[in-house]
Design an enzyme around this catalytic site. Structure first.
Site, PDB file in Angstrom:
ATOM      1  N   HIS A 127      -4.092  -5.255  -6.526  1.00  0.00           N
ATOM      2  CA  HIS A 127      -3.484  -4.184  -7.699  1.00  0.00           C
ATOM      3  C   HIS A 127      -4.217  -4.516  -8.852  1.00  0.00           C
ATOM      4  O   HIS A 127      -4.617  -5.765  -8.948  1.00  0.00           O
ATOM      5  CB  HIS A 127      -1.914  -4.796  -7.754  1.00  0.00           C
ATOM      6  N   ASP A 204      -0.720 -13.382  -5.190  1.00  0.00           N
ATOM      7  CA  ASP A 204       0.074 -12.365  -5.639  1.00  0.00           C
ATOM      8  C   ASP A 204       1.122 -11.921  -4.617  1.00  0.00           C
ATOM      9  O   ASP A 204       0.975 -11.367  -3.588  1.00  0.00           O
ATOM     10  CB  ASP A 204      -0.858 -11.267  -5.948  1.00  0.00           C
ATOM     11  N   GLN A 207       4.353  -7.943  -3.289  1.00  0.00           N
ATOM     12  CA  GLN A 207       5.051  -7.013  -2.477  1.00  0.00           C
ATOM     13  C   GLN A 207       5.255  -7.933  -1.190  1.00  0.00           C
ATOM     14  O   GLN A 207       6.244  -7.718  -0.571  1.00  0.00           O
ATOM     15  CB  GLN A 207       3.665  -6.123  -1.944  1.00  0.00           C
ATOM     16  N   LYS A 230      11.263  -6.180  -7.264  1.00  0.00           N
ATOM     17  CA  LYS A 230      11.221  -5.740  -5.821  1.00  0.00           C
ATOM     18  C   LYS A 230      11.677  -6.410  -4.828  1.00  0.00           C
ATOM     19  O   LYS A 230      11.805  -6.276  -3.586  1.00  0.00           O
ATOM     20  CB  LYS A 230       9.579  -6.035  -5.646  1.00  0.00           C
ATOM     21  N   CYS A 368      -1.936   2.082  -8.501  1.00  0.00           N
ATOM     22  CA  CYS A 368      -2.430   0.992  -9.228  1.00  0.00           C
ATOM     23  C   CYS A 368      -3.458   0.254  -8.636  1.00  0.00           C
ATOM     24  O   CYS A 368      -3.943  -0.936  -8.865  1.00  0.00           O
ATOM     25  CB  CYS A 368      -1.416   0.043 -10.046  1.00  0.00           C
TER      26      CYS A 368
END
Lengths: 410, 148
Positions: A127, A204, A207, A230, A368
């Site tokens: 991202h 990261d 997600q 999220k 993104c």
């Protein structure tokens, strides 16, 4: 009907009030959870109750309300520690979201440890939030941003990662689960290799956090970044996990109240962890909501969520992938959460508008992740992403929606 | 509830399928590139100007139906016009999209087919991109235009 482990989709759906909303005269089909998840009533109530009954500033007042607010704030820190199996709740830093967490690490650890001619390694499926902070750092320091390429399926080419690693590598920052393709990367293996050259590692988890249990001890990452919104929690609150020794040695990110032990005009002594990184009045209501979200997710069970979403993913790959004129983008070995596709001759934006007219919310665009789009030679995709509340019936609605796209653009 | 047929009118679908003035005139005097970072739409516009009039105009690009049809419609609308008249058309078109206002006294012709875009705020940028790019070309502004 309850699933094998007591996962009951109907009772799950009943806890999300927004699912009763009609969009353009149709029941909402929300397939954009990778952008942000919907919120269960318990999260909405926790935020509302905090403001109605406990609102006060944290770590300041001697009065009862301030203690209540502080308790809520610190209980969520402990819940977060348990969620990701960190050793110590002082390793949990509140930030606005994944983006701020990565910027924090780049601006502090990065500035401290990356020098001229050093390398920072990311992957081709990041991202923008895990690209740009490192670019800024590398530009400032005269360091190099190296990119692990991926193949035509959307899997990383691990031989290339091995080749990029060297004693110049100072940081390996990689996405756990690609927001554009759904690829689950072999991060444990990557970080093990990164450690052999002495590089720090950042995961990261924006997600992955809503779709799978993340165990920071098992993965053995130095830093983990993820967002509350999220994970069925509110926007504006996120988490940076960092190993205690690393966080201790890092300079502060922002200066202000809350992050100090003592201040004179001559010298300021910084507070201990985690306060050192939490300057200013924090998003206390956000932590109330995040705490409720973590309780909610734990009660349902991330394993149950993952099993349910696996069914949705398999069904959507078969159903949407079978449509003539639809091409799925990416076919990674291990995947979760999203499908990306393009429709022959129809721009994703137009697909999105036609689907929206039927109450179906998907994301159309580059997500993104413009380098991912460039890799597949397309400007944009249609992305359907899943949450615990989605059903196979909704994927049928998406299927019918795509048929409607062909009717409009036939 | 928005009716899709208000957005994807027949004129628009026709221009999408059969774009007019596609391709940049080789002997252009002015050119500019436009980009919409929100959706990735790209358009280039090239214009040939003689004695204050638009003698030739063409576009190239990739994007959604609205942006490509609007670019095609734009080239038809400004072709043969004086710079002042073309600029007046741009202003009138912009007002149509943002305010629904057609009181400016400029006959927009086929451009009025894009009036339905007004009901889709996220798509207004798609419809206006080629116009901003056209205007930038007239001003010979070398920086790429974005809709942000």
């Amino acid at each position: 009907m309850p699933g094998p482990h007591g996962f009951d989709i109907d009772s799950v759906r009943q806890q999300f009030p927004i699912l009763d909303v009609e969009i353009n005269g149709h029941p909402l089909v929300y397939l954009d959870s990778a952008a942000t998840s919907q919120k269960p009533q318990v999260v909405i109530d926790a935020i509302s109750n905090y403001y109605a009954r406990s609102n006060s500033n944290v770590h300041r007042g001697v009065h009862t309300l301030s203690q209540q607010a502080t308790d809520i704030y610190e209980e969520t820190r402990e819940k977060t520690r348990a969620l990701i199996n960190a050793s110590d709740s002082r390793e949990i830093i509140y930030v606005r979201g994944t983006t701020e967490a990565i910027n924090l690490v780049a601006s502090t650890y990065g500035r401290q440890n990356v020098g001229e001619g050093d390398d920072v390694i990311v992957t081709a499926m990041e991202h923008h939030s895990n690209i740009v902070p490192w670019q800024i750092l590398c530009e400032e320091k005269g360091a190099n941003l190296k990119v692990v390429p991926m193949d035509e399926n959307g899997d990383l080419i691990m031989e290339e990662f091995d080749r990029l690693l060297s004693d110049r590598t100072k940081i390996v920052a990689t996405v756990h689960l690609s927001n554009a393709l759904g690829t689950i990367n072999p991060v444990k293996e990557m970080f093990k290799k990164a450690r052999t050259v002495g590089a720090a590692t950042l995961l990261d988890g924006a997600q992955s956090a809503p779709h799978m249990a993340i165990d920071v001890k098992d993965i053995d990452c130095d830093f983990l970044a993820f967002s509350g919104h999220k994970l069925y929690g509110p926007t504006g609150i996120g988490i940076l996990y960092g190993k205690y020794d690393l966080l201790s040695q890092m300079p502060p990110y922002q200066g202000g109240g809350e992050m100090i032990a003592s201040v004179t005009f001559e010298k300021t002594i910084y507070a201990e962890l985690p306060a050192k990184f939490e300057a200013g009045t924090p998003h206390i209501a956000g932590t109330a909501g995040l705490g409720a979200a973590i309780d909610f997710v734990n009660e349902i069970g991330l394993d149950n969520v993952a099993a349910h979403e696996r069914t949705l993913l398999d069904y959507s790959i078969e159903r949407i992938g079978s449509i003539n004129g639809v091409k799925l983008i990416g076919n990674p070995k291990h995947r979760s959460g999203v499908i990306s596709f393009v429709v022959d001759g129809v721009h994703p934006h137009d697909v999105g508008t036609v689907l929206d007219s039927q109450g179906i919310a998907i994301r159309a665009g580059h997500h993104c992740a413009q380098p991912v789009m460039a890799h597949f030679g397309i400007p944009a995709t249609v992305r359907a992403s899943f949450g615990m509340y989605n059903t196979t019936n909704e994927i049928d609605r998406l299927y019918e929606g795509v048929q409607q796209v062909f009717e409009v653009f036939g | 509830m928005n009716d899709l047929s208000d957005l994807y009118q027949e004129i628009i679908m026709d221009h999408r399928r059969n774009p007019r003035n596609e391709g940049l005139p080789a002997d252009h005097t002015h050119t500019a590139d436009g980009f919409n970072p929100f959706c990735g739409d790209k358009v280039s516009v090239a214009v040939k100007i003689e004695d204050g009039s638009i003698i030739d105009v063409g576009f190239s690009g990739e994007g959604c139906a609205i942006s490509m049809a609007s670019a095609s419609l734009m080239t038809e609308a400004v072709s043969g016009k004086s710079i002042d008249d073309a600029t007046a058309s741009f202003e009138a078109f912009r007002k149509l999209l943002t305010d629904g206002d057609t009181s400016g006294g400029v006959d927009l012709g086929d451009l009025e087919a894009l009036a339905g875009v007004r009901a889709y705020p996220t798509r207004i940028k798609c419809a206006i991109l080629s116009w901003h790019t056209f205007k930038s070309a007239l001003e010979n502004d070398s920086a790429p235009v974005t809709t942000e």
